[in-house]
Design an enzyme around this catalytic site. Structure first.
Site, PDB file in Angstrom:
ATOM      1  N   HIS A 139       6.935 -34.147  48.751  1.00 40.80           N
ATOM      2  CA  HIS A 139       7.188 -34.877  49.909  1.00 40.80           C
ATOM      3  C   HIS A 139       8.456 -34.056  50.758  1.00 40.80           C
ATOM      4  O   HIS A 139       8.132 -33.839  51.970  1.00 40.80           O
ATOM      5  CB  HIS A 139       7.498 -36.115  49.772  1.00 40.80           C
ATOM      6  CG  HIS A 139       7.897 -37.260  50.777  1.00 40.80           C
ATOM      7  ND1 HIS A 139       7.209 -37.851  51.521  1.00 40.80           N
ATOM      8  CD2 HIS A 139       9.322 -37.246  51.461  1.00 40.80           C
ATOM      9  CE1 HIS A 139       7.784 -38.330  52.399  1.00 40.80           C
ATOM     10  NE2 HIS A 139       9.034 -37.960  52.717  1.00 40.80           N
ATOM     11  N   GLU A 140       9.597 -33.788  50.034  1.00 41.65           N
ATOM     12  CA  GLU A 140      10.732 -32.862  50.587  1.00 41.65           C
ATOM     13  C   GLU A 140      10.279 -31.684  51.003  1.00 41.65           C
ATOM     14  O   GLU A 140      10.688 -31.196  52.078  1.00 41.65           O
ATOM     15  CB  GLU A 140      11.896 -33.211  49.676  1.00 41.65           C
ATOM     16  CG  GLU A 140      12.195 -34.570  49.172  1.00 41.65           C
ATOM     17  CD  GLU A 140      12.432 -35.369  50.474  1.00 41.65           C
ATOM     18  OE1 GLU A 140      12.896 -35.123  51.389  1.00 41.65           O
ATOM     19  OE2 GLU A 140      12.269 -36.578  50.331  1.00 41.65           O
ATOM     20  N   HIS A 175       8.946 -31.774  54.324  1.00 42.65           N
ATOM     21  CA  HIS A 175       9.777 -31.703  55.437  1.00 42.65           C
ATOM     22  C   HIS A 175      10.388 -30.294  55.629  1.00 42.65           C
ATOM     23  O   HIS A 175      10.406 -29.822  56.947  1.00 42.65           O
ATOM     24  CB  HIS A 175      10.863 -32.755  55.127  1.00 42.65           C
ATOM     25  CG  HIS A 175      10.571 -34.102  55.095  1.00 42.65           C
ATOM     26  ND1 HIS A 175      10.483 -34.716  56.159  1.00 42.65           N
ATOM     27  CD2 HIS A 175      10.715 -35.089  54.166  1.00 42.65           C
ATOM     28  CE1 HIS A 175      10.091 -35.929  55.979  1.00 42.65           C
ATOM     29  NE2 HIS A 175      10.411 -36.269  54.552  1.00 42.65           N
TER      30      HIS A 175
END
Length: 149
Positions: free
Chosen positions: A67-68, A71
């Site tokens: 998920h990170e 980003h």
């Protein structure tokens, strides 16, 4: 697991899943309370909550890292890296990354507690997060009396 192990894991996941290298710093941050991790825009670093690994294990940790990294890679490429952006949602789906992490603090788990109510006449069940005064309300289906379970 130490910060160096986390750094190596993130680098491996970045190459395997995204096909791009992770060239910045990652570390555990025990001050994070409600989130599994965060991507820092200013220095492109990634911070991970150590509770994710302690409570839920490696599988959830890998999900938070992916998920990170979504980003990270989108921000580096100049695309939409925020949760509301279409590019971000597409990359999450493409990589199999979770949108949210599991609940980490007991304070948030208490908020999810459900109160169960039932109509005496038609036995329709009502699940509520907040308590309700059964003297003030009637069943929406049959107008019967509601009791707390």
């Amino acid at each position: 697991m130490m910060d160096t192990d986390l750094q190596k894991l993130i680098e491996v996941i970045s190459i395997d899943v995204f096909g791009k290298p992770f060239l910045h710093v990652s570390r555990f941050n025990s001050r994070l309370r409600t989130t599994g991790g965060r991507y820092m825009l200013a220095d492109h670093s990634i911070e991970i909550n150590p509770l994710v690994f302690q409570k839920y294990g490696m599988e959830e940790l890998v999900g938070v890292i992916k998920h990170e990294l979504c980003h990270y890679h989108l921000h580096i490429e100049g695309k939409g890296y925020r949760h509301r952006d279409v590019d971000f949602k597409e990359l999450l789906r493409k990589t199999g990354s979770p949108r949210f992490c599991k609940v980490l603090s007991e304070r948030n788990q208490k908020r999810l507690a459900l109160h169960l109510y039932k109509c005496v006449a038609c036995e329709l069940e009502y699940k509520r997060r907040r308590r309700m005064d059964v003297r003030k309300y009637r069943c929406g289906k049959c107008a019967g009396v509601i009791m707390e379970m």
